[in-house]
Design a protein around this motif. Structure first.
Motif, PDB file in Angstrom:
ATOM      1  N   HIS A 164       0.846  -1.190   0.000  1.00 31.47           N
ATOM      2  CA  HIS A 164       0.000   0.000   0.000  1.00 31.47           C
ATOM      3  C   HIS A 164       0.883   1.242   0.000  1.00 31.47           C
ATOM      4  N   SER A 165       0.702   2.093  -1.008  1.00 36.81           N
ATOM      5  CA  SER A 165       1.442   3.349  -1.103  1.00 36.81           C
ATOM      6  C   SER A 165       0.466   4.513  -1.059  1.00 36.81           C
ATOM      7  N   LEU A 166       0.968   5.634  -0.575  1.00 36.88           N
ATOM      8  CA  LEU A 166       0.162   6.848  -0.551  1.00 36.88           C
ATOM      9  C   LEU A 166       0.536   7.702  -1.752  1.00 36.88           C
ATOM     10  N   ASP A 167      -0.474   8.282  -2.401  1.00 38.88           N
ATOM     11  CA  ASP A 167      -0.183   9.057  -3.598  1.00 38.88           C
ATOM     12  C   ASP A 167       0.561  10.339  -3.254  1.00 38.88           C
ATOM     13  N   ILE A 168       1.384  10.772  -4.180  1.00 47.28           N
ATOM     14  CA  ILE A 168       2.315  11.874  -3.946  1.00 47.28           C
ATOM     15  C   ILE A 168       1.597  13.204  -3.763  1.00 47.28           C
ATOM     16  N   TRP A 169       0.473  13.412  -4.446  1.00 45.55           N
ATOM     17  CA  TRP A 169      -0.260  14.668  -4.301  1.00 45.55           C
ATOM     18  C   TRP A 169      -0.724  14.847  -2.861  1.00 45.55           C
ATOM     19  N   HIS A 170      -1.294  13.788  -2.278  1.00 46.42           N
ATOM     20  CA  HIS A 170      -1.744  13.882  -0.892  1.00 46.42           C
ATOM     21  C   HIS A 170      -0.573  14.049   0.065  1.00 46.42           C
ATOM     22  N   ALA A 171       0.559  13.427  -0.257  1.00 46.91           N
ATOM     23  CA  ALA A 171       1.748  13.581   0.586  1.00 46.91           C
ATOM     24  C   ALA A 171       2.236  15.032   0.565  1.00 46.91           C
ATOM     25  N   ALA A 172       2.255  15.650  -0.609  1.00 42.03           N
ATOM     26  CA  ALA A 172       2.680  17.052  -0.713  1.00 42.03           C
ATOM     27  C   ALA A 172       1.706  17.973   0.024  1.00 42.03           C
ATOM     28  N   LYS A 173       0.435  17.692  -0.100  1.00 41.66           N
ATOM     29  CA  LYS A 173      -0.581  18.490   0.601  1.00 41.66           C
ATOM     30  C   LYS A 173      -0.404  18.357   2.117  1.00 41.66           C
ATOM     31  N   SER A 174      -0.152  17.139   2.575  1.00 36.13           N
ATOM     32  CA  SER A 174       0.067  16.903   3.999  1.00 36.13           C
ATOM     33  C   SER A 174       1.319  17.628   4.484  1.00 36.13           C
ATOM     34  N   LEU A 175       2.387  17.592   3.687  1.00 36.60           N
ATOM     35  CA  LEU A 175       3.622  18.297   4.043  1.00 36.60           C
ATOM     36  C   LEU A 175       3.362  19.786   4.195  1.00 36.60           C
ATOM     37  N   SER A 176       2.637  20.368   3.257  1.00 35.14           N
ATOM     38  CA  SER A 176       2.305  21.792   3.312  1.00 35.14           C
ATOM     39  C   SER A 176       1.509  22.130   4.565  1.00 35.14           C
ATOM     40  N   THR A 177       0.543  21.299   4.884  1.00 37.43           N
ATOM     41  CA  THR A 177      -0.278  21.509   6.084  1.00 37.43           C
ATOM     42  C   THR A 177       0.573  21.430   7.345  1.00 37.43           C
ATOM     43  N   ARG A 178       1.469  20.468   7.401  1.00 38.46           N
ATOM     44  CA  ARG A 178       2.329  20.306   8.584  1.00 38.46           C
ATOM     45  C   ARG A 178       3.295  21.476   8.749  1.00 38.46           C
ATOM     46  N   ILE A 179       3.812  21.985   7.632  1.00 40.22           N
ATOM     47  CA  ILE A 179       4.699  23.149   7.710  1.00 40.22           C
ATOM     48  C   ILE A 179       3.921  24.354   8.208  1.00 40.22           C
ATOM     49  N   ARG A 180       2.707  24.525   7.705  1.00 40.92           N
ATOM     50  CA  ARG A 180       1.868  25.639   8.145  1.00 40.92           C
ATOM     51  C   ARG A 180       1.578  25.549   9.651  1.00 40.92           C
ATOM     52  N   LYS A 181       1.272  24.343  10.126  1.00 39.46           N
ATOM     53  CA  LYS A 181       1.011  24.148  11.557  1.00 39.46           C
ATOM     54  C   LYS A 181       2.271  24.399  12.382  1.00 39.46           C
ATOM     55  N   ALA A 182       3.412  23.920  11.883  1.00 37.31           N
ATOM     56  CA  ALA A 182       4.678  24.149  12.600  1.00 37.31           C
ATOM     57  C   ALA A 182       4.972  25.638  12.672  1.00 37.31           C
ATOM     58  N   GLY A 183       4.684  26.372  11.600  1.00 36.79           N
ATOM     59  CA  GLY A 183       4.929  27.812  11.569  1.00 36.79           C
ATOM     60  C   GLY A 183       3.992  28.602  12.455  1.00 36.79           C
ATOM     61  N   ALA A 184       2.883  27.988  12.859  1.00 33.90           N
ATOM     62  CA  ALA A 184       1.935  28.664  13.737  1.00 33.90           C
ATOM     63  C   ALA A 184       2.395  28.661  15.198  1.00 33.90           C
ATOM     64  N   VAL A 185       3.377  27.825  15.516  1.00 32.42           N
ATOM     65  CA  VAL A 185       3.919  27.759  16.872  1.00 32.42           C
ATOM     66  C   VAL A 185       4.753  29.018  17.119  1.00 32.42           C
ATOM     67  N   LYS A 186       4.587  29.594  18.286  1.00 32.48           N
ATOM     68  CA  LYS A 186       5.296  30.830  18.626  1.00 32.48           C
ATOM     69  C   LYS A 186       6.806  30.653  18.437  1.00 32.48           C
TER      70      LYS A 186
END
Length: 159
Positions: free
Chosen positions: A88-110
């Motif tokens: 089972h592999s995860l598609d790359i588009w969803h992986a890139a979207k998840s990466l972007s979301t995680r970076i945004r959340k990390a950047g929200a930390v003070k």
């Protein structure tokens, strides 16, 4: 399968053969078939697809989004299809979207907001790494080798 959300009436699963890109199987599920629960529709589509194909087709890999119920069905140790040895592999588009979301959340930390400036570049670098590889192993190697450069740039360390 495009993630249906909570208002989708139908879910359609299309199975494509990797090399020829031919459509091998299509199944559609109406929300009324899953007690009006659109979240269960994707799981039901995969079950119908796998049950229809496995007796006749050797399935080596299934590529989907990160839907937890699908991941559970394809889990190599506990999933419904574990005996078939399907990767089972995860598609790359969803992986890139998840990466972007995680970076945004990390950047929200003070104190961590400078990472947000790099978000687009990091995601683009991720896409670049994915284009350099033709297998999952090559992709992982590419990330290990090339990702180090991103970390140095983000930390303003230039050699």
């Amino acid at each position: 399968m495009d993630s249906p959300g909570h208002c989708a009436q139908y879910c359609t699963y299309t199975t494509i053969e990797q090399d020829s890109r031919d459509i091998v199987h299509i199944v559609s599920v109406d929300k009324r078939e899953t007690s009006r629960n659109s979240v269960i529709m994707e799981k039901e589509c995969l079950i119908r697809t796998m049950d229809a194909l496995l007796p006749n087709v050797r399935i080596k890999e299934v590529v989907t989004d990160a839907h937890p119920q699908i991941t559970g069905l394809l889990n190599p140790e506990r999933g419904r299809y574990k005996a078939w040895g399907i990767h089972h592999s995860l598609d790359i588009w969803h992986a890139a979207k998840s990466l972007s979301t995680r970076i945004r959340k990390a950047g929200a930390v003070k104190g961590q907001n400078p990472i947000q400036v790099w978000s687009r570049d990091i995601v683009n670098h991720f896409w670049y790494c994915s284009k350099q590889a033709s297998t999952e192993e090559q992709f992982k190697l590419c990330l290990r080798l090339m990702w180090v450069g991103v970390m140095h740039h983000v930390c303003n360390e230039h050699f």
